[in-house]
Design an enzyme around this catalytic site. Structure first.
Site, PDB file in Angstrom:
ATOM      1  N   TYR A  48       0.652  -1.290  -0.048  1.00 24.44           N
ATOM      2  CA  TYR A  48       0.057  -0.025  -0.141  1.00 24.44           C
ATOM      3  C   TYR A  48       0.895   1.205   0.016  1.00 24.44           C
ATOM      4  O   TYR A  48       0.234   2.433  -0.077  1.00 24.44           O
ATOM      5  CB  TYR A  48      -0.940  -0.026   1.300  1.00 24.44           C
ATOM      6  CG  TYR A  48      -1.846  -1.030   1.247  1.00 24.44           C
ATOM      7  CD1 TYR A  48      -2.258  -2.081   0.319  1.00 24.44           C
ATOM      8  CD2 TYR A  48      -2.552  -1.142   2.453  1.00 24.44           C
ATOM      9  CE1 TYR A  48      -2.774  -3.164   0.613  1.00 24.44           C
ATOM     10  CE2 TYR A  48      -3.713  -2.194   2.554  1.00 24.44           C
ATOM     11  CZ  TYR A  48      -3.680  -3.141   1.557  1.00 24.44           C
ATOM     12  OH  TYR A  48      -4.708  -4.120   1.848  1.00 24.44           O
ATOM     13  N   HIS A 106       0.632 -11.586   1.904  1.00 21.17           N
ATOM     14  CA  HIS A 106      -0.550 -10.699   1.308  1.00 21.17           C
ATOM     15  C   HIS A 106      -1.173 -11.793   0.196  1.00 21.17           C
ATOM     16  O   HIS A 106      -2.543 -11.718   0.077  1.00 21.17           O
ATOM     17  CB  HIS A 106      -0.190  -9.570   0.777  1.00 21.17           C
ATOM     18  CG  HIS A 106      -0.946  -8.419   0.415  1.00 21.17           C
ATOM     19  ND1 HIS A 106      -0.570  -7.041   0.277  1.00 21.17           N
ATOM     20  CD2 HIS A 106      -2.173  -8.516   0.164  1.00 21.17           C
ATOM     21  CE1 HIS A 106      -1.766  -6.344  -0.161  1.00 21.17           C
ATOM     22  NE2 HIS A 106      -2.629  -7.115  -0.160  1.00 21.17           N
TER      23      HIS A 106
END
Ligand SMILES: NC(=O)c1ccc[n+]([C@@H]2O[C@H](COP(=O)([O-])OP(=O)(O)OC[C@H]3O[C@@H](n4cnc5c(N)ncnc54)[C@H](OP(=O)(O)O)[C@@H]3O)[C@@H](O)[C@H]2O)c1
Length: 281
Positions: A48, A106
């Protein structure tokens, strides 16, 4: 804030604040607002590019680190034992902390077993309090959990009133793995939940919005929800869900809204996998 207990006994808040697509320059302001609104769990990720903003907000808040629950994720480009280990130290530096509460893989690509060994070591060294995975759909989760020493304590999956993840629930329960819901309001640009007529009608009985009903429904299922908003009034709305209870019949009515049980992304789709690996691998 209500909590759930992970298999190693640590307490995790049932509701948190997610920062996917919060631009780096906005992350500090957004997380500061969220902390002031009462959020204590923050969900970020290496991918992110806003761990630094999260770290600054936490550093500047007057809150004790022990009252916060920080979640981040190892990205595909850091897969493998050595790269993952180095990336964990980088995440700690960017987050300005000496431990992460929950660290997730992730995406289920690349050398995930090497990544997991680095995460197990970080866990044993006290750099991480709990470890888990994200986007490990049923067969992938089964294969992975079968072969690792420490089983994933959390699986973060796309989950909301239209994507209910019922199929994987028994497998997660067998492995004492808790579910965490990403996209709990349907994600960006999707009105399916925040404008859903059934959720709005149930909400009107409780003086709540469709979004609040959707989040309450997840937490009543024992699933951790991490809604994202850049708007403070929505942050406040999304956390104001612990003062009402959905009845059994309301829970059952919401259960009928399930449309894509295992999510809208096929994580084994060749084009999707090729794109991720060629872009980030
Ligand atoms: N593991 C993964 O692969 C993965 C993937 C996606 C997301 N996540 C995590 O899950 C978190 C949440 O998922 P998400 O960000 O995709 O989607 P989401 O939280 O379901 O939805 C966010 C969207 O809903 C809007 N919104 C928020 N509260 C609202 C409200 N009360 N009324 C109306 N609209 C509202 C937000 O707009 P505004 O911001 O303009 O208010 C934003 O467009 C992420 O931030 C991230 O931490 C993880």
């Amino acid at each position: 804030m209500e909590t759930i207990k992970l298999t190693n006994g640590i307490e995790m808040p049932l509701l948190g604040y997610g920062v996917f697509q919060v631009p780096p320059a906005e992350a500090e302001r957004c997380v500061s607002d969220a902390l002031q609104e009462g959020y204590r769990l923050i969900d970020t990720a290496q991918a992110y590019f806003n761990e630094e903003g999260v770290g600054s907000a936490i550093h500047k808040s007057q809150l004790s680190r022990h009252d916060l629950f920080l979640v981040t994720k190892v990205w595909i480009s850091n897969a493998g034992e050595q790269k993952a280990a180095a990336s964990i130290d980088e995440s700690l530096r960017r987050l300005q902390t000496d431990y992460i509460d929950l660290l997730l893989i992730h995406q289920a690509y690349g050398d995930v077993f090497g990544t997991w060994r680095a995460m197990e070591r970080a866990y044993r060294d006290g750099k991480v309090r709990a470890i888990g995975v994200s986007n490990f759909q049923q067969a992938r989760f089964f294969d992975f959990a079968h072969y690792v020493d420490i089983k994933p304590m959390v699986n973060q999956l796309q989950c909301n009133a239209l994507i209910q993840q019922r199929t994987i629930e028994p497998l997660l329960a067998e492995n004492s793995c808790r579910m965490m819901a990403w996209g709990p309001l349907g994600g960006q640009g999707v009105d399916g939940i925040v404008k859903n007529d059934t959720l709005a009608a149930i909400g009107s009985r409780h003086g709540k919005t469709a979004s609040q009903v959707a989040l309450r429904w997840l937490t009543q299922r024992g699933i951790v929800a991490i809604p994202k908003s850049s708007h403070r009034e929505r942050m406040a709305q999304n956390i104001d869900i612990f003062n009402f209870t959905l009845s059994e019949s309301e829970m059952a009515q919401i259960a009928t809204l399930n449309q894509h049980d295992e999510g809208t992304i096929n994580f084994t789709d060749m084009n999707f996998v090729k794109y991720l690996i060629e872009t980030y691998g």
